[in-house]
Design an enzyme around this catalytic site. Structure first.
Site, mmCIF file in Angstrom:
data_model
loop_
_atom_site.group_PDB
_atom_site.id
_atom_site.type_symbol
_atom_site.label_atom_id
_atom_site.label_comp_id
_atom_site.label_asym_id
_atom_site.label_seq_id
_atom_site.Cartn_x
_atom_site.Cartn_y
_atom_site.Cartn_z
ATOM 1 N N ASP A 99 0.831 -1.202 0.000
ATOM 2 C CA ASP A 99 0.000 0.000 0.000
ATOM 3 C C ASP A 99 0.868 1.256 0.000
ATOM 4 O O ASP A 99 1.187 1.799 1.046
ATOM 5 C CB ASP A 99 -0.882 -0.098 1.268
ATOM 6 C CG ASP A 99 -1.787 1.082 1.475
ATOM 7 O OD1 ASP A 99 -2.388 1.545 0.501
ATOM 8 O OD2 ASP A 99 -1.896 1.538 2.639
ATOM 9 N N GLY B 296 -4.119 9.510 -7.913
ATOM 10 C CA GLY B 296 -4.611 10.892 -7.892
ATOM 11 C C GLY B 296 -6.099 11.048 -8.161
ATOM 12 O O GLY B 296 -6.614 12.155 -8.141
ATOM 13 N N SER C 184 -11.534 10.172 -4.194
ATOM 14 C CA SER C 184 -12.489 11.212 -3.789
ATOM 15 C C SER C 184 -11.937 12.133 -2.705
ATOM 16 O O SER C 184 -12.420 13.250 -2.545
ATOM 17 C CB SER C 184 -13.761 10.539 -3.278
ATOM 18 O OG SER C 184 -13.459 9.775 -2.129
ATOM 19 N N CYS D 285 -8.578 12.718 -2.409
ATOM 20 C CA CYS D 285 -7.177 12.790 -2.808
ATOM 21 C C CYS D 285 -6.817 14.208 -3.243
ATOM 22 O O CYS D 285 -7.549 14.828 -4.017
ATOM 23 C CB CYS D 285 -6.988 11.823 -3.973
ATOM 24 S SG CYS D 285 -5.349 11.861 -4.633
ATOM 25 N N GLY E 71 -9.829 4.311 -7.247
ATOM 26 C CA GLY E 71 -9.867 5.762 -7.082
ATOM 27 C C GLY E 71 -10.934 6.431 -7.923
ATOM 28 O O GLY E 71 -11.001 6.245 -9.133
ATOM 29 N N ARG F 253 3.232 5.690 3.230
ATOM 30 C CA ARG F 253 2.511 5.532 1.964
ATOM 31 C C ARG F 253 2.985 6.598 0.962
ATOM 32 O O ARG F 253 2.913 6.434 -0.227
ATOM 33 C CB ARG F 253 1.004 5.740 2.217
ATOM 34 C CG ARG F 253 0.102 4.901 1.354
ATOM 35 C CD ARG F 253 -1.337 5.222 1.654
ATOM 36 N NE ARG F 253 -1.962 5.866 0.512
ATOM 37 C CZ ARG F 253 -2.399 5.243 -0.564
ATOM 38 N NH1 ARG F 253 -2.318 3.957 -0.653
ATOM 39 N NH2 ARG F 253 -2.924 5.901 -1.552
HETATM 40 P P1 IMP Z 1 -12.305 6.688 -3.500
HETATM 41 O O1 IMP Z 1 -12.981 5.383 -3.753
HETATM 42 O O2 IMP Z 1 -12.566 7.676 -4.580
HETATM 43 O O3 IMP Z 1 -12.618 7.224 -2.130
HETATM 44 O O4 IMP Z 1 -10.732 6.413 -3.569
HETATM 45 C C1 IMP Z 1 -10.114 5.494 -2.711
HETATM 46 C C2 IMP Z 1 -8.644 5.415 -3.026
HETATM 47 O O5 IMP Z 1 -7.996 6.665 -2.827
HETATM 48 C C3 IMP Z 1 -7.850 4.478 -2.137
HETATM 49 O O6 IMP Z 1 -8.027 3.126 -2.460
HETATM 50 C C4 IMP Z 1 -6.427 4.964 -2.353
HETATM 51 O O7 IMP Z 1 -5.841 4.461 -3.527
HETATM 52 C C5 IMP Z 1 -6.606 6.450 -2.549
HETATM 53 N N1 IMP Z 1 -6.254 7.233 -1.360
HETATM 54 C C6 IMP Z 1 -6.493 6.965 -0.075
HETATM 55 N N2 IMP Z 1 -6.071 7.960 0.710
HETATM 56 C C7 IMP Z 1 -5.534 8.891 -0.106
HETATM 57 C C8 IMP Z 1 -4.928 10.162 0.130
HETATM 58 O O8 IMP Z 1 -4.824 10.682 1.245
HETATM 59 N N3 IMP Z 1 -4.463 10.798 -0.973
HETATM 60 C C9 IMP Z 1 -4.558 10.276 -2.208
HETATM 61 N N4 IMP Z 1 -5.173 9.114 -2.473
HETATM 62 C C10 IMP Z 1 -5.645 8.430 -1.428
#
Ligand code: IMP
Length: 476
Positions: free
Chosen positions: A247, A300, A303, A305, A341, A404
Site C-alpha cells: 500500500d 490521484g 475522492s 485525494c 480511485g 505511503r
Molecule cells: P475513493 O474510492 O474515490 O474514495 O478512492 C479510494 C482510493 O484513494 C484508495 O483506495 C487509495 O488508492 C486512494 N487514497 C487513499 N487515501 C488517499 C490520500 O490521502 N491521498 C490520495 N489518495 C488516497
C-alpha cells in the site's frame, strides 16, 4: 523541458470515467442472469468485482466480513499496529468456518454450573466433554437447564454422541444434523480424539451467503495492507490473511520495488502491488518481481485525494487501467487489475471492467455504510459518516501510514476529509451496485466479465451528447 513529442497519454489525451459510454449492443440473456464472477488476484476468485480500500474510515473487520459475505473482498487498512491489524484480520477469519478448530471443551469432573458459566460467557450452546483429548460426551444448554447445577458434567452430558470423521462434506454434515435434530457435530480422529466441531449456525450462514468469498476451509477471505518496508508485519499478516496489498501511493520507485521483492520472497500468499499509473511502471513491477498477485492502478483520482492538486502528478483510474493492460499484453502476463480511485457508481465499475480491470476498489462508495469504522454524526436532520484520505492531516497523526507517501512530501497533506451521507447496510449498497453493473452489461451486450472485457463497444462522448435531467426545466 517537455516537448510535444514527449507528451504521454496518446497525444496528451488522458481520459476519465465521464468520457465514454457503452454502445447498446445485442444480448441474449436477461440482466439477472449475468455473471459478475471475476478475480481479485491470481489465486483468489470473487463472485462480485467489489473491493474495499485499505483506509481507516473504510475497512476493518466488520466491513471485510460484510463484503466477503456479499461476494467481494475487503483490504484491512494499516494505520494501526501490526497486532491491531492482525486482530481485524482474525475477526474475519473467525466469523464463519465449516469446521471450527479451536473448540472450547470441558472436563468430565467440572460441574454443570461451570459448564453453564462458560456457555453464557462465550455465547455458545454446547460444549464437548473430553478426557485425555478423547470425546466422551457433549453437554448442551438443554442438559444444563434440566440438571442439578452441582453435579459433574459427566452425570448430565449426552453420552451417545453423533460424531463424524475428517473429510465429511458440508452436505453430509447438514443431512446428519437434520436427521438427528442436533446443532453440533464433533469431528474425531480414528482414536476418538476431538479434532474439530461443526455447528448448524455456521452451515446455515453458508446457505444464507451463497456468493460469499471463502477459503478452502470455508472461512471468509480477507486481504491486508502492508508497507513494503515492514517485513515483520508482512510475514505476520501473510500467515493469517489471504492476500497482502503493498500500500504505497507511488509503487514505481526503486526502493519500493526492491523492498517488495524481499517481501514476496518471504511470503506464500498473493501479493498485490500498487499504486501504479503507467505502462512503464507495470512493465517494471511485473518484470522485476518474481510473483505479482495483482495490480492496483490509478493515482490521484480518489475522492479524498489532493495528490494531483498539490503535485500536478497522477494517472486517472480508467487511463491507468489501459496502461496496465498494454504492459500485460506486451509481457504476455495474465494478472488481475484492480481499478482504484474515484469510482462513484456501477457505471464506473462496468466501464473499468470494459477497459480491462477485473475489479474495482472503492473508498467513497463504502465509507458511508454502517459497517465502516468511521464515526457517524448528525448534521441537520441527516446522518453522515467521515471519509478521510490516508494522506490527510488527521490520518497522518497516527504516523503509521505516513510511509505511503514519499519522504519529501511527508509534511504535505495529499489527502483531505469529507462527511458523506450515511447509506445503511453494505449488503443493500452491494445489491444496488451489482444490479447496476448487470444493467450496464446488459446494455453492453455482455453475459459476464470476460465478455465485457472482450466485446464491449465504447464511444467517446462530447459534453453535449446527452441532455442531463438536472439541466431540464421543471414546470411547477
Ligand atoms: P475513493 O474510492 O474515490 O474514495 O478512492 C479510494 C482510493 O484513494 C484508495 O483506495 C487509495 O488508492 C486512494 N487514497 C487513499 N487515501 C488517499 C490520500 O490521502 N491521498 C490520495 N489518495 C488516497
Amino acid at each position: 523541458m517537455v516537448r510535444k513529442d514527449q507528451l504521454a497519454g496518446e497525444g496528451a489525451f488522458v481520459f476519465g470515467f465521464d468520457d465514454f459510454i457503452f454502445l447498446p449492443s445485442y444480448i441474449d440473456v436477461e440482466p439477472a442472469d449475468i455473471s459478475l464472477v471475476t478475480k481479485f488476484s491470481v489465486n483468489i476468485p470473487i463472485a462480485m468485482p467489489f473491493v474495499s480500500s485499505p483506509m481507516d474510515t473504510v475497512t476493518e473487520g466488520e466491513m471485510a466480513i460484510a463484503l466477503a459475505r456479499s461476494g467481494g473482498i475487503g483490504v484491512i487498512h494499516r494505520n494501526c499496529s501490526a497486532d491491531e491489524e492482525a486482530e481485524e484480520v482474525m475477526k474475519v477469519k473467525r466469523a464463519e468456518s465449516f469446521i471450527i478448530r479451536d473448540v472450547l471443551t470441558i472436563g468430565k469432573e467440572s460441574t454443570v454450573a461451570e459448564a453453564e458459566k462458560i456457555m453464557k460467557e462465550r455465547e455458545i450452546s454446547g460444549l464437548p466433554v473430553v478426557e485425555d483429548g478423547r470425546l466422551i460426551g457433549i453437554i448442551t444448554g438443554k442438559d444444563v437447564r434440566f440438571s442439578n447445577k452441582e453435579i459433574r458434567t459427566e452425570q448430565a452430558m449426552t453420552k451417545d454422541v453423533v460424531r463424524v470423521s475428517e473429510g465429511i462434506t458440508i452436505e453430509e454434515a447438514e443431512r446428519l444434523m437434520k436427521d438427528h435434530r442436533i446443532e453440533k457435530l464433533p469431528v474425531t480422529d480414528s482414536e476418538g480424539r476431538l479434532s474439530g466441531l461443526i455447528t448448524y449456525r455456521d452451515i446455515s450462514l453458508r446457505d444464507k451467503f451463497r456468493n460469499a468469498t471463502r477459503d478452502e476451509k470455508g472461512r471468509l477471505r480477507v486481504a491486508a495492507a502492508i508497507s513494503p518496508f515492514d517485513m515483520d508485519r508482512a510475514v505476520k499478516l501473510s500467515k493469517i490473511a489471504d492476500a497482502l496489498v503493498v500500500d504505497v501511493a507511488h509503487f514505481h520507485n526503486q526502493n519500493v520495488i526492491n523492498a517488495t521483492k524481499k517481501i514476496i520472497d518471504n511470503v506464500s500468499v498473493d501479493v498485490i502491488v500498487g499504486n501504479l499509473g503507467s505502462k512503464e511502471g507495470v512493465l517494471d513491477a511485473v518484470s522485476k518481481l518474481e510473483r505479482v498477485g495483482g495490480l492496483r492502478v490509478g493515482i490521484g483520482g480518489g475522492s479524498v485525494c489532493l495528490t494531483t492538486q498539490i503535485t500536478r502528478a497522477g494517472s486517472p483510474t480508467l487511463y491507468a487501467v489501459t496502461e496496465a493492460v498494454s504492459a500485460l499484453e506486451e509481457l504476455g502476463a495474465d494478472i488481475p487489475i484492480i481499478a482504484d480511485g474515484g469510482i462513484r457508481n456501477s457505471g464506473d465499475i462496468a466501464m473499468s471492467i470494459a477497459f480491462g480491470a477485473s475489479s474495482a476498489m472503492m473508498g467513497y462508495v463504502f465509507a458511508g455504510c454502517k459497517e465502516s469504522p468511521s464515526p457517524t454524526t448528525l448534521i441537520g436532520d441527516k446522518h453522515y459518516k467521515l471519509h478521510r484520505g490516508m494522506g490527510s492531516e488527521s490520518a497522518r497523526q497516527k504516523r503509521i501510514v505516513s510511509d505511503r507517501y514519499a519522504k519529501l512530501s511527508k509534511s504535505i497533506a495529499e489527502g483531505t476529509e469529507k462527511w458523506i451521507p450515511y447509506k445503511g447496510y453494505l449488503a443493500d449498497v452491494i445489491e444496488e451496485l451489482a444490479s447496476g453493473v448487470r444493467a450496464s452489461m446488459g446494455y453492453a451486450g455482455a453475459k459476464g466479465v470476460k465478455e465485457l472485457k472482450g466485446n464491449a463497444r465504447v464511444m467517446k462522448v462530447s459534453s453535449s451528447s446527452f441532455a442531463r435531467a438536472s439541466d431540464m426545466q421543471t414546470i411547477k
